[in-house]
Design a protein around this motif. Structure first.
Motif, PDB file in Angstrom:
ATOM      1  N   UNK A 145       0.811  -1.205   0.000  1.00 18.14           N
ATOM      2  CA  UNK A 145       0.000   0.000   0.000  1.00 18.14           C
ATOM      3  C   UNK A 145       0.851   1.263   0.000  1.00 18.14           C
ATOM      4  N   UNK A 146       0.195   2.396  -0.127  1.00 18.20           N
ATOM      5  CA  UNK A 146       0.822   3.721  -0.198  1.00 18.20           C
ATOM      6  C   UNK A 146       1.209   4.169   1.208  1.00 18.20           C
ATOM      7  N   UNK A 147       2.510   4.289   1.474  1.00 15.98           N
ATOM      8  CA  UNK A 147       2.975   4.712   2.795  1.00 15.98           C
ATOM      9  C   UNK A 147       3.072   6.229   2.841  1.00 15.98           C
ATOM     10  N   UNK A 199       8.933  12.709   4.651  1.00 18.16           N
ATOM     11  CA  UNK A 199       7.664  12.717   3.923  1.00 18.16           C
ATOM     12  C   UNK A 199       7.881  12.984   2.446  1.00 18.16           C
ATOM     13  N   UNK A 200       8.736  13.949   2.130  1.00 13.99           N
ATOM     14  CA  UNK A 200       9.057  14.243   0.727  1.00 13.99           C
ATOM     15  C   UNK A 200       9.634  13.004   0.054  1.00 13.99           C
ATOM     16  N   UNK A 201      10.527  12.318   0.765  1.00 17.97           N
ATOM     17  CA  UNK A 201      11.149  11.117   0.204  1.00 17.97           C
ATOM     18  C   UNK A 201      10.114  10.032  -0.077  1.00 17.97           C
ATOM     19  N   UNK A 202       9.194   9.829   0.855  1.00 15.40           N
ATOM     20  CA  UNK A 202       8.176   8.794   0.663  1.00 15.40           C
ATOM     21  C   UNK A 202       7.154   9.198  -0.387  1.00 15.40           C
ATOM     22  N   UNK A 203       6.737  10.468  -0.395  1.00 18.16           N
ATOM     23  CA  UNK A 203       5.779  10.922  -1.404  1.00 18.16           C
ATOM     24  C   UNK A 203       6.341  10.729  -2.815  1.00 18.16           C
ATOM     25  N   UNK A 204       7.588  11.088  -2.994  1.00 19.41           N
ATOM     26  CA  UNK A 204       8.191  10.951  -4.322  1.00 19.41           C
ATOM     27  C   UNK A 204       8.417   9.483  -4.669  1.00 19.41           C
ATOM     28  N   UNK A 205       8.825   8.665  -3.687  1.00 24.83           N
ATOM     29  CA  UNK A 205       9.052   7.242  -3.953  1.00 24.83           C
ATOM     30  C   UNK A 205       7.757   6.527  -4.313  1.00 24.83           C
ATOM     31  N   UNK A 224       4.446   7.069  11.243  1.00 21.81           N
ATOM     32  CA  UNK A 224       5.056   8.147  12.014  1.00 21.81           C
ATOM     33  C   UNK A 224       6.554   8.228  11.714  1.00 21.81           C
ATOM     34  N   UNK A 225       7.012   9.430  11.350  1.00 20.56           N
ATOM     35  CA  UNK A 225       8.414   9.634  11.001  1.00 20.56           C
ATOM     36  C   UNK A 225       9.203  10.161  12.205  1.00 20.56           C
ATOM     37  N   UNK A 228      11.067  18.050 -10.332  1.00 22.00           N
ATOM     38  CA  UNK A 228      10.316  16.809 -10.496  1.00 22.00           C
ATOM     39  C   UNK A 228       9.597  16.404  -9.216  1.00 22.00           C
ATOM     40  N   UNK A 229      10.303  16.442  -8.097  1.00 20.83           N
ATOM     41  CA  UNK A 229       9.675  16.056  -6.827  1.00 20.83           C
ATOM     42  C   UNK A 229       8.564  17.023  -6.423  1.00 20.83           C
TER      43      UNK A 229
END
Length: 472
Positions: A164-166, A181-187, A254-255, A357-358
């Motif tokens: 699923x979408x983390x 969060x930026x890293x996970x959203x882009x990944x 939670x980060x 891009x991100x």
């Protein structure tokens, strides 16, 4: 000697650039998201066991259980199991207050999520009640109400494992949580959705994934390293299975709040990556070559990510050394070669594309406003502006050039604050800090590779509660 340095660095730099371009070109397929509402009309057929792995999680365990109880799926078709693994707090008693199954495990010499899951899988397989699929969560997660509908839909399409979408449940708490969060959203878009769109395998993300029970029983878990998710992904691909992707099944994770917590967690990830790479890279490459299996090849490239990070670091250092030394060091540098070919503007445009891009992905997923993206777009023109400013000032003094860079950035930050307010100002500032977060991967990776045989688990302490209503 000069020719040797030029030729050897050319081979190295070009090889590294090719790997980078592979990831970049593949990521572009994540720009497209097909609208698929099939899960909403799909009849619930799969029975689920939902497992929550917990070690001293009394602060957050209640919220994850509450969110699981509120899932929009027939209640008789899923059961919740909390694994209280080597706990010495109130995790088990708080979970029991919610009338869910609590299984306490006390094996101090085999601590960690991988061992806890293996123990719990064995118990489930021996139960009289049978489940079609098993879903895995961390204790600090929150789960969207449609999660099981999406998983049911994907499993009925034939996938044996679905990720699923983390998402993040605390993205704006600090610059570290924002960077995560930026890293996970882009990944989620540029790595996971991109691979789903071209038919490659996705990667299990450690939480928020679902496995077909029969397949799990057939293959066995056996994943007890620090990145048990990656280990099991490799095992699946070696056995001819692909991990599916459910973009609309959201898990809020939670980060870590501080750089120290983040450093420890990411070091653990890199230890696990290095460990898995040493055991699975050549197996995956053998399968890729022997069976002409591009899925296995793509996975093989992914498991050596720590080493790719180091290649990029060395390439960056070589480029900096060449560009910052008068007369150069006869080192091959891509940007210098572009300059020699009169393609400076093409290279600068490529840099702008990478920078934007991100944020563009974040805007498409409504994580960033269109107004802030517009400001970032204008700001990114600095690669052209700096050239003219430096030429106008007629200087090569490092202090003056640094001042120009800082002043340019401060002006845009102030404009953002005045026009778009504090929230967008912080997002802009933290996106710039995201570059620093990215650079910290280099020493973290080196530590992870050096300590790959150390299996000691690093536990992240939670300090507050967040409910599902606060993030949806």
């Amino acid at each position: 000697m000069k020719d040797f340095i030029a030729n050897s660095t050319a081979i190295f730099q070009i090889s590294t650039f090719v790997i980078t371009m592979y990831y970049l070109m593949l990521s572009l397929f994540g720009l497209y998201k097909k609208e698929d509402k099939g899960a909403e009309s799909c009849e619930p057929q799969k029975r689920f066991a939902l497992l929550v792995a917990a070690h001293n999680e009394e602060m957050v365990i209640g919220k994850i259980v509450e969110s699981l109880l509120e899932i929009d799926y027939p209640k008789e078709m899923y059961d919740i199991f909390v694994i209280a693994d080597n706990c010495n707090d109130n995790t088990a008693s708080i979970a029991r207050e919610h009338n869910v199954n609590v299984c306490e495990r006390n094996v101090t010499d085999k601590r960690g999520k991988g061992y806890a899951l293996e123990w719990m899988f064995d118990k489930i397989f021996k139960m009289d009640k049978k489940y079609d699929a098993i879903a895995i969560f961390d204790a600090d997660n929150l789960v969207s109400k449609n999660f099981l509908k999406e998983m049911n839909y994907k499993l009925l399409q034939g996938y044996k494992v679905v990720q699923g979408y983390i998402d993040s449940k605390n993205p704006h708490d600090s610059w570290i949580t924002e960077s995560y969060s930026i890293a996970f959203w882009s990944a989620n878009r540029l790595f996971q959705l991109a691979r789903a769109n071209v038919g490659l395998s996705n990667q299990i993300g450690g939480t928020g994934f679902c496995m077909d029970a029969a397949t799990l029983k057939e293959l066995g878990w056996g994943a007890t390293c620090l990145t048990e998710d990656l280990e099991f992904s490799c095992k699946l691909i070696l056995n001819g299975h692909k991990v599916g992707w459910a973009h609309d099944a959201i898990i809020y994770d939670e980060k870590p709040l501080t750089l120290k917590q983040s450093w420890n967690q990411r070091k653990r990830w890199m230890q696990g990556f290095a460990d898995v790479a040493s055991r699975f890279f050549f197996k995956l490459m053998k399968k890729a070559v022997k069976e002409k299996d591009f899925v296995a090849f793509d996975c093989a490239l992914y498991v050596v990510q720590p080493f790719v990070v180091l290649l990029l670091a060395v390439a960056t250092i070589l480029t900096f050394a060449q560009n910052s030394t008068a007369g150069g060091l006869n080192i091959f540098a891509i940007n210098q070669k572009m300059h020699d070919l009169g393609l400076d503007n093409v290279w600068k445009a490529f840099c702008i594309f990478q920078f934007l891009l991100t944020p563009f992905i974040m805007m498409k997923d409504k994580k960033l406003s269109k107004s802030l993206f517009a400001i970032l777009s204008v700001y990114s023109l600095n690669v052209f502006v700096y050239t003219h400013l430096i030429k106008f000032l007629d200087t090569q003094d490092f202090i003056i050039i640094l001042f120009v860079h800082i002043a340019y950035t401060v002006i845009f930050l102030l404009i953002t604050y005045m026009i778009l307010g504090k929230h967008n100002f912080l997002m802009f500032f933290r996106y710039l800090l995201y570059g620093i977060y990215t650079l910290t991967w280099i020493p973290i990776t080196i530590q992870g590779i050096m300590d790959k045989d150390n299996k000691e688990w690093s536990h992240t302490k939670h300090v507050r509660q967040i409910g599902i209503q606060e993030v949806e």
